[in-house]
Design a protein around this motif. Structure first.
Motif, short mmCIF file in Angstrom:
data_model
loop_
_atom_site.label_atom_id
_atom_site.label_comp_id
_atom_site.label_asym_id
_atom_site.label_seq_id
_atom_site.Cartn_x
_atom_site.Cartn_y
_atom_site.Cartn_z
N ARG A 8 3.65 5.88 -5.48
CA ARG A 8 3.65 5.81 -6.93
C ARG A 8 2.79 6.88 -7.58
NH1 ARG A 8 1.74 0.44 -10.23
NH2 ARG A 8 -0.22 1.53 -10.50
N LYS A 9 1.70 7.25 -6.93
CA LYS A 9 0.81 8.19 -7.60
C LYS A 9 1.16 9.65 -7.35
CE LYS A 9 -2.87 7.80 -4.12
NZ LYS A 9 -4.16 7.15 -3.86
N LEU A 22 0.82 -1.21 0.00
CA LEU A 22 0.00 0.00 0.00
C LEU A 22 0.86 1.26 0.00
CD1 LEU A 22 -2.92 -1.12 2.35
CD2 LEU A 22 -2.86 -1.03 -0.15
N ILE A 38 12.23 6.70 -3.47
CA ILE A 38 11.02 7.26 -4.09
C ILE A 38 11.02 7.14 -5.61
CG2 ILE A 38 10.75 8.90 -2.18
CD1 ILE A 38 11.72 11.11 -4.01
N SER A 89 3.80 1.53 -1.34
CA SER A 89 4.36 1.69 -2.67
C SER A 89 3.34 2.28 -3.64
CB SER A 89 4.92 0.35 -3.16
OG SER A 89 4.33 -0.04 -4.37
N LEU A 90 2.06 1.89 -3.47
CA LEU A 90 1.01 2.48 -4.31
C LEU A 90 0.82 3.95 -3.99
CD1 LEU A 90 -1.72 -0.32 -4.28
CD2 LEU A 90 -0.28 0.35 -6.19
N THR A 91 0.89 4.28 -2.70
CA THR A 91 0.73 5.67 -2.27
C THR A 91 1.80 6.55 -2.88
OG1 THR A 91 -0.15 4.90 -0.16
CG2 THR A 91 0.61 7.18 -0.24
#
Lengths: 231, 231
Positions: free
Chosen positions: A151-152, A145, A189, A147-149
DNA sequence: TTAAAATTATGATATTTATCATACTATGAC
DNA sequence: GTCATAGTATGATAAATATCATAATTTTAA
């Protein structure tokens, strides 16, 4: 790295609760007697990608980074782990060799439990199995989660996010010393070193933070949070 | 979605091996008797983010996507799962509510086992616990490493990667029908819809693929692999 | 069947980010 | 202390990607 005197002081061990709550005395003793505690200096390699997985390692004190050493020059940091986050949760039960490396970002102490003993404990103690599973599930969830946060977000958002991560999650202080250099932040990041530096400079110019080399002071936490949220 | 006739046909169940290999007969019976099988049409919602986790679900046939519905408009696809990949492995043991949603990309059949029964089986059967753990560990590892792999590629590399993913991992054929539209591909690889479309057009112009709407034929697999590897 | 809506497609442009070049600064080895 | 090296910093430019606009095509619903 050096091996610390290896007394079985599980009574004082921070993670005892989690491990031993549900385990019978005779098993605790077996684990205790084969437990190895190791002390690492900042920068030391704790786990090396490709090496066989032989023990169940958790972090007793300090701070570490998990990363891919990758064929390409650029490494990629998967996660920064602090005590209570197990070090080698990812592949222990599914692989024979490590898929990533781990080094100490600060002086750290790890506990090494024999993996076969742990597996036996899982086999013979269901409650223990469930609590390990819960922990694995939680850590994996967090990594995915997070990494998804990240990523955007654009670069401003990502740098703001990581500053707040250290301030809130790791050091619980608006003033802290970065355990990563600028290149490592970039590897975490997924942006270039130059742009991380540039972004930090911009945050300083805009009065969001103060920079003293590796030391950071967050001046306007609210605004930084906004940059993290909407960036 | 409709509930299929719920006979206990575990003998013919593809994933029986994994689940029941180490489990005593009386437990199998309990699980069998409470097992629910559900059939979903393409596009149906199987799991909704935020809803409570009540069962242990695995995919019997079909294809599904796991994704964040996110506050922002843009969803983010976490993984495409095919049979033998459990559907709800991520949070089952660590959370009470789902952190993501799951929908059917193709007509799919799922098996729903009572979560409490599964937990009891883990408590009482160590080998079973270990094999579940191995599976969880493997799936998490795959998601994390795949996300790192995709992350370091540019858009050409990412699109090539995903085409090869469908060709090699999912359909095992150079000719296949994309189960995702262009927007969903974009959500999977973290780029914009327009640029995914543009990249597909370029691949077509360069003779790497043929495009017939949602159907793709990979013409030059080697070159596409190179684009994926070095892009 | 037809109209509306969504998807696919492409171009033009703006924005973001990476790359290259060049200093300056801190750090550790000798 | 001095030198070499790594890290930090900043500007100029190039490249990648996003955004906006528009149109063709396909799908969906009435």
């Amino acid at each position: 790295m050096k091996e610390a005197p290896n007394k079985c002081d599980c009574e004082k061990c921070d993670v005892r609760e989690m491990f031993y709550k549900n385990v019978e005395a005779q098993y605790i003793e077996i684990v205790c007697n084969t437990k190895i505690e190791k002390a690492f200096k900042k920068g030391d390699m704790i786990i090396e990608e490709g090496k066989p997985i032989e023990s169940f390692i958790y972090l007793k004190s300090g701070l570490v980074k998990l990363f891919k050493q990758g064929e390409d020059v650029k490494g990629q940091i998967i996660i920064i782990a602090k005590p209570f986050d197990f070090v080698n949760l990812l592949s222990v039960f599914s692989d024979t060799n490590y898929n990533y490396s781990v080094t100490a970002l600060e002086d750290s102490v790890t506990c090494h439990l024999d993996l076969d003993h742990i597996k036996n404990m899982i086999r013979t103690n269901g409650e223990f199995a469930l609590s390990i599973m819960k922990k694995i599930s939680k850590v994996s969830d967090t990594i995915i989660l997070e990494s998804l946060t990240i990523r955007k977000k654009n670069i401003h958002g990502r740098v703001a996010y990581i500053l707040l991560f250290f301030a809130n999650q790791i050091y619980e202080d608006s003033y802290f010393e970065l355990p990563l250099n600028r290149r490592e932040i970039a590897e975490f990041i997924g942006k270039t070193t130059e742009n991380v530096i540039r972004t930090l400079s911009e945050f300083r110019r805009d009065g969001l933070i103060k920079i003293f080399g590796k030391s950071i002071e967050i001046i306007d936490k609210e605004k930084l949070q906004q940059v993290s949220d909407f960036g």
